[in-house]
Design an enzyme around this catalytic site. Structure first.
Site, mmCIF file in Angstrom:
data_model
loop_
_atom_site.group_PDB
_atom_site.id
_atom_site.type_symbol
_atom_site.label_atom_id
_atom_site.label_comp_id
_atom_site.label_asym_id
_atom_site.label_seq_id
_atom_site.Cartn_x
_atom_site.Cartn_y
_atom_site.Cartn_z
ATOM 1 N N ASP A 153 34.352 38.438 42.293
ATOM 2 C CA ASP A 153 35.683 39.921 42.401
ATOM 3 C C ASP A 153 35.112 40.866 43.548
ATOM 4 O O ASP A 153 34.237 40.257 43.725
ATOM 5 C CB ASP A 153 35.438 40.218 41.041
ATOM 6 C CG ASP A 153 37.305 40.834 40.726
ATOM 7 O OD1 ASP A 153 37.611 40.684 41.978
ATOM 8 O OD2 ASP A 153 37.222 41.325 39.868
ATOM 9 N N LYS A 169 36.831 50.073 40.140
ATOM 10 C CA LYS A 169 37.158 48.610 40.539
ATOM 11 C C LYS A 169 38.607 49.426 39.771
ATOM 12 O O LYS A 169 39.094 49.840 38.658
ATOM 13 C CB LYS A 169 36.749 47.030 39.411
ATOM 14 C CG LYS A 169 35.649 46.347 40.462
ATOM 15 C CD LYS A 169 35.267 45.492 40.107
ATOM 16 C CE LYS A 169 36.102 44.457 39.383
ATOM 17 N NZ LYS A 169 37.476 44.126 40.418
ATOM 18 N N GLY A 170 40.070 47.950 39.855
ATOM 19 C CA GLY A 170 40.818 47.665 39.031
ATOM 20 C C GLY A 170 42.068 48.726 39.929
ATOM 21 O O GLY A 170 43.183 49.613 39.812
ATOM 22 N N GLY A 187 44.179 47.043 41.867
ATOM 23 C CA GLY A 187 44.871 46.112 41.890
ATOM 24 C C GLY A 187 45.816 46.447 40.263
ATOM 25 O O GLY A 187 46.640 45.493 39.331
ATOM 26 N N GLU A 205 39.959 41.829 33.967
ATOM 27 C CA GLU A 205 38.221 42.138 35.047
ATOM 28 C C GLU A 205 37.165 42.216 34.045
ATOM 29 O O GLU A 205 36.525 41.544 34.145
ATOM 30 C CB GLU A 205 38.755 43.147 36.027
ATOM 31 C CG GLU A 205 39.528 42.495 37.616
ATOM 32 C CD GLU A 205 39.776 43.193 38.490
ATOM 33 O OE1 GLU A 205 40.644 43.174 39.405
ATOM 34 O OE2 GLU A 205 39.269 44.629 37.674
#
Length: 220
Positions: free
Chosen positions: A81, A94-95, A97, A103
């Protein structure tokens, strides 16, 4: 080399970490999409993949890659990822999106986590990129107030966005994250928080960083 060219290069390099005849995990976002496209060239080498979002599942299926339900899988060899930010210890944000919860679940199951990113994502202290928090909708205002009081920064509800799990995203701006593990744990202790976008307690094992001079490999 453009940013997209660097993403393409790290996606190709990530294929080396795909173990034959296993099920892998695949993330969500622009860099993950480059990886999915690359994965399609060796799709017959793997049993299939677990997707971290509906969008990723659709892209995998469009390439003819079998998508598994995580509850029907006993092991995931590798999770691949992207990231919105990474520090030198391979703690991640992250995140961006909005797929952070799924995830994080897939990353937790996987034996190893390979993060792929372009060099702009590597920072000394994380927090310039707004930290996403997935929250139960009815708790959004409560969580915002708790973050303002206990964490700092400026939490804002992401407009016109609902996660695959039916929840809201709060983005916390203006943070300086000096202790990612402690902040991840503290945020997750707030009632109404599903999880947050810090991947510190389960960070990446390997960071493949795209640069104009090729791919830099950072291990933890």
């Amino acid at each position: 080399m453009t940013q997209d060219e660097m993403k393409f290069t790290v996606a190709q390099t990530a294929l080396k970490y795909v173990i034959k005849n296993t099920i892998i995990g695949v993330g969500t976002g622009s860099t993950a999409n480059f990886f999915i496209d690359a994965l399609s060239t060796i799709k017959n080498n793997i049993k299939g993949a677990v997707a971290s979002s509906k969008a990723t599942a659709q892209r995998l299926e469009n390439h003819g890659i079998r998508v598994f339900d995580l509850n029907k899988v006993t092991a995931i060899s590798t999770y691949i990822d992207g990231a919105d930010e990474s520090d030198n210890n391979l703690n991640l944000i992250k995140g961006g999106g909005g797929a952070l919860t799924r995830e994080k679940i897939v990353a937790a199951v996987a034996h190893q986590f390979i993060c792929i990113a372009d060099e702009s994502k590597l920072v000394s202290i994380m927090g310039s990129f707004p930290l996403p928090i997935e929250v139960i909708p009815m708790a959004a205002n409560y969580v915002k107030n708790q973050i303002s009081q206990k964490i700092g920064g400026i939490p804002e509800v992401r407009k016109d966005f609902i996660t695959d799990n039916g929840n809201f995203i709060l983005d916390i701006k203006d943070l300086k994250i000096t202790n990612p593990k402690a902040m991840e744990t503290k945020l997750n202790s707030i009632i109404g928080v599903v999880t947050n976008g810090l991947f510190a307690n389960r960070g990446a094992n390997v960071l493949l960083l795209g640069t104009p001079n090729g791919v830099k490999i950072i291990t933890n």
